[in-house]
Structures are given as structure tokens and as C-alpha cells.
Scaffold this active site. Structure first.
Site, short mmCIF file in Angstrom:
data_model
loop_
_atom_site.label_atom_id
_atom_site.label_comp_id
_atom_site.label_asym_id
_atom_site.label_seq_id
_atom_site.Cartn_x
_atom_site.Cartn_y
_atom_site.Cartn_z
N CYS A 5 1.01 -1.15 -0.05
CA CYS A 5 0.06 0.05 0.08
C CYS A 5 1.00 1.17 0.03
O CYS A 5 1.75 1.49 0.85
CB CYS A 5 -0.91 -0.25 1.09
SG CYS A 5 -1.73 1.57 1.56
N HIS A 47 -3.82 0.42 8.35
CA HIS A 47 -4.09 0.24 6.99
C HIS A 47 -5.64 0.09 7.15
O HIS A 47 -6.11 -1.21 7.53
CB HIS A 47 -3.46 -0.81 6.37
CG HIS A 47 -4.10 -0.91 4.88
ND1 HIS A 47 -3.81 -0.36 3.96
CD2 HIS A 47 -5.21 -1.73 4.57
CE1 HIS A 47 -4.56 -0.39 2.78
NE2 HIS A 47 -5.27 -1.65 3.09
N ASN A 91 -13.10 10.31 -0.43
CA ASN A 91 -13.63 9.43 -1.54
C ASN A 91 -13.67 8.09 -0.89
O ASN A 91 -12.61 7.39 -0.42
CB ASN A 91 -12.85 9.57 -2.69
CG ASN A 91 -12.79 10.81 -3.38
OD1 ASN A 91 -13.89 11.77 -3.28
ND2 ASN A 91 -11.72 11.43 -3.74
N GLY A 97 -15.13 7.42 -6.15
CA GLY A 97 -13.83 8.09 -6.81
C GLY A 97 -12.74 7.82 -6.05
O GLY A 97 -11.75 8.62 -6.44
N HIS A 104 -8.17 8.12 3.61
CA HIS A 104 -7.61 9.28 3.77
C HIS A 104 -8.55 10.54 3.37
O HIS A 104 -9.56 10.24 3.11
CB HIS A 104 -6.57 9.51 2.53
CG HIS A 104 -6.98 9.37 1.39
ND1 HIS A 104 -7.16 8.05 0.73
CD2 HIS A 104 -7.36 10.03 0.39
CE1 HIS A 104 -7.69 8.09 -0.48
NE2 HIS A 104 -7.81 9.19 -0.84
P1 AMP Z 1 -8.36 9.51 -3.79
O1 AMP Z 1 -8.87 9.37 -5.51
O2 AMP Z 1 -9.42 10.04 -2.95
O3 AMP Z 1 -8.07 7.94 -3.71
O4 AMP Z 1 -7.40 10.31 -3.90
C1 AMP Z 1 -5.80 9.87 -3.85
C2 AMP Z 1 -4.96 11.09 -3.93
O5 AMP Z 1 -3.65 10.61 -3.53
C3 AMP Z 1 -4.90 11.83 -5.27
O6 AMP Z 1 -5.24 13.09 -4.96
C4 AMP Z 1 -3.25 11.61 -5.68
O7 AMP Z 1 -2.92 12.93 -6.20
C5 AMP Z 1 -2.72 11.26 -4.33
N1 AMP Z 1 -1.53 10.54 -4.46
C6 AMP Z 1 -1.11 9.29 -5.10
N2 AMP Z 1 -0.13 8.89 -4.71
C7 AMP Z 1 0.58 9.98 -4.00
C8 AMP Z 1 1.86 10.27 -3.58
N3 AMP Z 1 2.97 9.31 -3.76
N4 AMP Z 1 2.14 11.21 -2.71
C9 AMP Z 1 1.14 12.18 -2.39
N5 AMP Z 1 0.11 12.12 -2.82
C10 AMP Z 1 -0.18 10.91 -3.72
ZN ZN Z 2 -2.23 1.15 3.70
#
Ligand code: AMP
Ligand code: ZN
Length: 122
Positions: A5, A47, A91, A97, A104
């Protein structure tokens, strides 16, 4: 903890992130693809896949997590008061989404008004 993850790896310091906060339970860092001048992600160290996995038994840590959000927003550039503010977004699941399956909150703010839209790219 989940080995593959990406957010667990960020929590453990195994891949880099611009962290702005960490304690025993939570980590916050800059979103890599910001949708607004301020775009943080607040994650659980544990997690948990999504808000779909939360029940009333989780009210304690979930309350602490939500209560952390306004502090992080203000400390990282969101404007205070009724004319400022921020968006707190979770989300949840594919139809919600969600792209990263580790619970998070997005904390989104800064000078761009939202004009009533429900999501950054809606
Ligand atoms: P979600 O669509 O709510 O799952 O959002 C996932 C978010 O994680 C998106 O806004 C991505 O830009 C962000 N994201 C993915 N990988 C990373 C990373 N390595 N560091 C920081 N943000 C990330
Ligand atoms: Zn995790």
C-alpha cells in the site's frame, strides 16, 4: 499495515512525501497532484481501506482525525473564518472516486472558490 500500500509506505517512511504532520495515529502530507493551492492528505497509520470499513466502534480515532483537520488546514495555508475555509473530503470505494485504497481525508483550500461543486474536478 499492508505491504504494497502506497500510503502505508509513506507512513513508514519507505517512499518520500512532503509530510506536514505525524503522530502515533495519523500522518498528513502534500498531495502529489494538488487540486488547489492547499491540498493535503490526512491518513491513518493503520491500514484501513476506506470509510466503508468504519463503524460506530471507530468513533474515537475518527473523531480525533476529523478534529485534526482544521488545525492542519490553518497551519498549511488555508484562510481562517467564514470567508476562508477548506474542504474535507473522503472518497470511498470505486463509485466514490477512491483511487488509493487506504482511508484518507483530502484537506483542500486556498484562494480558489468552489462555486458549489462537490469535487475538485467535477
Ligand atoms: P483518492 O482518489 O481519494 O483515492 O485520492 C488519492 C490522492 O492521492 C490523489 O489526489 C493523488 O494525487 C494522491 N497521491 C497518490 N500518490 C501519491 C503520493 N505518492 N504522494 C502524495 N499524494 C499521492
Ligand atoms: Zn495502507
Amino acid at each position: 499495515m499492508s505491504d504494497n500500500c502506497i500510503f502505508c509506505k509513506i507512513s513508514r517512511g519507505e517512499i518520500p512525501a512532503k509530510k506536514v504532520y505525524e503522530d502515533d495515529e495519523f500522518v498528513a502530507f502534500q498531495d502529489i497532484n494538488p487540486a488547489a493551492p492547499v491540498h493535503l492528505l490526512l491518513i491513518t497509520r493503520r491500514h484501513i481501506e476506506s470509510m466503508q470499513d468504519v463503524s460506530p466502534d471507530d468513533a474515537g480515532w475518527l473523531g480525533r482525525m476529523m478534529a485534526l483537520a482544521p488545525r492542519l488546514a490553518l497551519e498549511n495555508g488555508c484562510n481562517p473564518g467564514a470567508q476562508g475555509g477548506f474542504r474535507l473530503l473522503a472518497n470511498s470505494g470505486a463509485e466514490g472516486g477512491q483511487e488509493v485504497p487506504h482511508l484518507h481525508f483530502h484537506i483542500i483550500g486556498g484562494s480558489r472558490p468552489w462555486k458549489g461543486r462537490v469535487a475538485p474536478n467535477a
